[in-house]
Design an enzyme around this catalytic site. Structure first.
Site, PDB file in Angstrom:
ATOM      1  N   GLY A   3      43.699  42.923  42.669  1.00  0.00           N
ATOM      2  CA  GLY A   3      42.704  42.949  43.741  1.00  0.00           C
ATOM      3  C   GLY A   3      41.328  43.154  43.140  1.00  0.00           C
ATOM      4  O   GLY A   3      41.072  42.794  41.986  1.00  0.00           O
ATOM      5  N   SER A   4      40.441  43.755  43.912  1.00  0.00           N
ATOM      6  CA  SER A   4      39.061  43.914  43.462  1.00  0.00           C
ATOM      7  C   SER A   4      38.954  45.018  42.405  1.00  0.00           C
ATOM      8  O   SER A   4      39.807  45.905  42.317  1.00  0.00           O
ATOM      9  CB  SER A   4      38.177  44.259  44.661  1.00  0.00           C
ATOM     10  OG  SER A   4      38.608  45.489  45.215  1.00  0.00           O
ATOM     11  N   VAL A  23      38.672  48.777  43.878  1.00  0.00           N
ATOM     12  CA  VAL A  23      39.938  49.380  44.322  1.00  0.00           C
ATOM     13  C   VAL A  23      40.871  49.574  43.121  1.00  0.00           C
ATOM     14  O   VAL A  23      41.539  50.601  42.991  1.00  0.00           O
ATOM     15  CB  VAL A  23      40.610  48.519  45.424  1.00  0.00           C
ATOM     16  CG1 VAL A  23      41.959  49.102  45.794  1.00  0.00           C
ATOM     17  CG2 VAL A  23      39.723  48.438  46.657  1.00  0.00           C
ATOM     18  N   GLY A  24      40.886  48.605  42.226  1.00  0.00           N
ATOM     19  CA  GLY A  24      41.755  48.705  41.042  1.00  0.00           C
ATOM     20  C   GLY A  24      41.468  49.959  40.223  1.00  0.00           C
ATOM     21  O   GLY A  24      42.381  50.650  39.763  1.00  0.00           O
ATOM     22  N   GLU A  70      45.071  44.235  37.674  1.00  0.00           N
ATOM     23  CA  GLU A  70      44.383  42.961  37.448  1.00  0.00           C
ATOM     24  C   GLU A  70      43.311  42.846  38.512  1.00  0.00           C
ATOM     25  O   GLU A  70      43.614  42.910  39.700  1.00  0.00           O
ATOM     26  CB  GLU A  70      45.370  41.786  37.516  1.00  0.00           C
ATOM     27  CG  GLU A  70      46.418  41.797  36.402  1.00  0.00           C
ATOM     28  CD  GLU A  70      45.816  41.821  35.009  1.00  0.00           C
ATOM     29  OE1 GLU A  70      44.660  41.378  34.844  1.00  0.00           O
ATOM     30  OE2 GLU A  70      46.478  42.311  34.089  1.00  0.00           O
ATOM     31  N   CYS A  93      40.544  34.643  41.384  1.00  0.00           N
ATOM     32  CA  CYS A  93      39.938  35.538  40.395  1.00  0.00           C
ATOM     33  C   CYS A  93      39.457  34.742  39.194  1.00  0.00           C
ATOM     34  O   CYS A  93      38.508  35.121  38.530  1.00  0.00           O
ATOM     35  CB  CYS A  93      40.952  36.590  39.960  1.00  0.00           C
ATOM     36  SG  CYS A  93      42.478  35.874  39.348  1.00  0.00           S
TER      37      CYS A  93
END
Ligand code: NAD
Length: 456
Positions: free
Chosen positions: A204-205, A208-209, A226, A260
């Site tokens: 994800g972003s 947040v990661g 990732e 991505c």
């Protein structure tokens, strides 16, 4: 009670799913069920696990048309790509089914005795996934996790809930009860999952990661994150211009730039004029509109908010002196569409060259030499993919050594990843090791070292 509402981005009045998010208590309950199922699963012969994964692959293959249509409907992915995603998911399941038979360790000489390592499953893997590959990402995480003897709980992005639930439905008849669960929800459900699993794999972003990685570190569990990208494509003067322009247009604008690995920055070494002209023609020729229609490669943005962010970024770039060198025309359809745009003449530190805007927009920058091109392509906090177009293999290999990204592609677009190759980013694009290929085993297992005899 939090609701999970997933809406078709091309037809915002089409509610694909509207249900309650799993509560933290329900997450804990699912985890308990998963642990129960995992004990026998881990002890089962590799052929049992492989057989189950092959059977899931077959169920998915048999439902390919229906699942692809659901992907188109729920996340606005163009039909051709959606069909490709289902095919890739089937292939991934079959690939990891075979990995269940791989050797599980190494042997060492220890004087007169024997040393060996044996990988064992982590236990329960929590998988937190984004909406843009609603099937492929849940599959590329869960297939290796299951193959190596783990249970999984998947927390999909709210906007991709229906596809994830369909995957769970298709898998259920082939797995012990509780071994694979999909729990709908948002941040609260995701955070609850991190608090009760043995390993967490997130895509994800970057923002947040990072928070997921911190929460995992606090619990002492491994995390693989990732995250976002701002991938550059460098075009050298000797490149095949038509090939480069064709592939860049697709890598930047295909699926409305919502990958991505999408090309977000194009860096031309030498005169950028011919490349800009070629790109303008290629982008203008891309099919835009209803993703269900054949020939469409640029559909809508996932939400109204995402569409507004693209429009704001384009307006800001133009106000900052950027010139639009390539653009598409928004169809007169309902839905959250934005016209593709390539914007030239921006400063290297302009917002579009620094921040990921998840949409059909990218920059074109002209530089005089390869050194400057590499400096610019590396001048970002992200590090997912770099593409280099050139006819000179020595130049490509030398440049590849200097790219600060997890993947470098030569004469191939940034977007598109072969699942048998290890994949993952550096810097703000990746944390905790690569996934896919043979790299997945290192994450979903831990190795025990056994020594018999010798050494004092
Ligand atoms: P996102 O970060 O908003 O959400 C990802 C997942 O995290 C969702 O399931 C979400 O519900 C969950 N989540 C949100 N807050 C959480 C929290 N506090 N704790 C636990 N879970 C939480 O990302 P998105 O909008 O779904 O996806 C787009 C992003 O994903 C882009 O930045 C894109 O570059 C990135 N992406 C990366 C890769 C890769 O392999 N590097 C692949 C696809 C997408």
């Amino acid at each position: 009670m939090t609701r999970v509402v997933s809406i078709s981005p091309q037809r915002p009045d089409d509610v694909v799913v509207d249900l309650l998010a799993a509560t933290p208590a329900e997450v804990v309950l699912a985890a308990a069920g998963a642990y129960k199922a995992q004990r026998d699963w881990a002890a089962a012969a590799p052929a049992v696990r492989a057989g189950a994964l092959h059977a899931i692959a077959q169920s998915l293959a048999d439902s390919a048309v229906e699942v692809a249509a659901l992907i188109v409907r729920e996340v606005g992915k163009p039909a051709g790509e959606a069909a490709g995603e289902v095919g890739r998911a089937v292939a991934l399941l079959r690939y990891y089914a075979q990995q269940a038979f791989d050797p599980i360790g190494e042997t060492y000489a220890v004087g007169g005795g024997l040393g060996f390592t044996a990988r064992k499953p982590r236990g329960l893997a929590g998988l937190i996934t984004p909406w843009n590959f609603p099937l492929a990402i849940p599959v590329w995480k869960s297939a290796p996790a299951l193959a190596f003897g783990n249970a999984v709980v998947i927390k999909p992005a709210p906007d991709a809930t229906a596809v994830a639930l369909r995957y769970a439905e298709l898998a259920a008849p082939h797995l012990p009860e509780g071994l694979l669960t999909v729990l709908p929800g948002g941040a609260e459900t995701g955070a609850a999952l991190v608090s009760c699993v043995d390993a967490v794999s997130f895509t994800g972003s970057s923002a947040v990661g990072r928070s997921v990685a911190v929460a995992a570190a606090e619990r002492g569990i491994p995390a693989q994150c990732e995250m976002g990208g701002l991938s550059a494509t460098i075009v050298l003067p000797d490149a095949d211009l038509d090939k480069a322009a064709t592939e860049i247009a697709y890598a930047a604008m295909g699926y409305a730039g919502q990958k991505c690995t999408a090309t977000k920055r194009i860096i031309a070494v030498g005169d950028s004029g011919p490349l800009a002209e070629a790109l303008a023609a290629k982008v203008a020729a891309l099919g835009l509109g209803d993703p269900a229609e054949s020939g469409v490669v640029v559909g809508p943005l996932i939400t109204a908010h995402a569409r507004d962010r693209v429009l704001d970024a384009a307006a800001q770039a133009r106000a900052g002196g950027g010139q639009v060198v390539a653009f598409g025309v928004v169809p007169s359809a309902e839905g959250w569409f934005a016209a593709p745009a390539i914007i030239a003449g921006l400063e290297p530190d302009s917002a579009l060259n620094r921040e990921e805007v998840f949409g059909p927009i990218c920059t074109l920058t002209e530089v005089s030499d390869v050194d400057t091109a590499l400096e610019l392509s590396n001048a970002t906090d992200y590090g997912l993919v770099t593409a280099i177009y050139t006819a000179d293999l020595d130049a490509a290999l030398a440049a590849a050594q200097r790219c600060e990204t997890g993947m470098v592609k030569v004469n191939a677009p940034t977007a598109g990843v072969d699942f048998h190759l290890p994949f993952g980013g550096e810097k703000n694009s990746g944390y905790g090791g690569k996934e896919q290929g043979k790299a997945a085993a290192a994450f979903y297992t831990s190795a025990r070292t056994v020594q018999i005899g010798a050494s004092r």
